[in-house]
Design a protein around this motif. Sequence first.
Motif, PDB file in Angstrom:
ATOM      1  N   TYR A 149       0.863  -1.180   0.000  1.00 57.70           N
ATOM      2  CA  TYR A 149       0.000   0.000   0.000  1.00 57.70           C
ATOM      3  C   TYR A 149       0.899   1.230   0.000  1.00 57.70           C
ATOM      4  N   TRP A 194      -0.051   5.598   8.776  1.00 62.35           N
ATOM      5  CA  TRP A 194      -0.766   5.053   7.613  1.00 62.35           C
ATOM      6  C   TRP A 194      -1.838   4.048   8.044  1.00 62.35           C
ATOM      7  N   GLN A 225      -1.757   6.518   1.637  1.00 65.11           N
ATOM      8  CA  GLN A 225      -3.005   5.848   1.979  1.00 65.11           C
ATOM      9  C   GLN A 225      -3.061   5.569   3.472  1.00 65.11           C
TER      10      GLN A 225
END
Length: 269
Positions: free
Chosen positions: A121, A216, A125
């Motif tokens: 990821y 995150w 994000q």
Amino acid sequence: MTIKVHEKLLLTGAAGGLGKALRERLKANCSVLRLSDVQPFGAAAANEEVILADLADSAAVHTMVQGVDAIVHLGGVSVEGPFGPILQANILGAYNLYEAARKSGVKRIVFASSNHVTGFYRQDQTITADHPPRPDGMYGLSKAFGEDLSRLYFDRYGIETACVRIGSSFAEPKDRRMLATWLSFDDLHRLITACLTTPVLGHSIVFGMSNNAVTWWDNSRARHIGYVPQDSSDIFREAVYARTPAPDLKDPVAQYQGGGFVVAGPFGD
């Protein structure tokens, strides 16, 4: 105050960096702390037991687990590398541990998973435990297997597990990435204590991080555990910025949450 809810606690991976950090801290959680690793790491102190065991050796793991009330499982390969050793320690080893727990009647395990389960990821994000795994290498893949394995053993046998996706647990953050992923040793102990003492653990995925301003990971799915971090990477931010260059945003290491693990390899070497 730490409540002792277990008489005998097993800590695997006791000779590793986090094992050493937790050795004294976890004595507050039990009357007897059993320590295990694959290599000799010294004699037992007061209120300790030491058992050497290769996680890939089923019989040795069964002996290691027998008689304990709960397990904090840090053992195994903790870095990216060739698949063979990871297969033996992290995949076969995790299976051996859960089978031993099932046969010995152990009903609660804190499993050291990793942020590298979701390393692909992006750093722009914010993810929750509901996001699908995106491992950044063989190490992260092995931890994703461990999470699925623990889910099976919860659904079929009722063994409760907290899969703790540990970020970067060191005395202080080493670089800018760790300002988002840092987990202090004291917060690591607070998190493990919460996992061991919450009334109903179930099968839970928890992000192992301190109270960092930049993060995150959304830990809201784990509020039932009762983990309240008390440390933060923010006090180190100015010093980290002063000694490290600005990130190259075209570099995958700066793009993805897994950092250097996303380019580590090749796997077969």
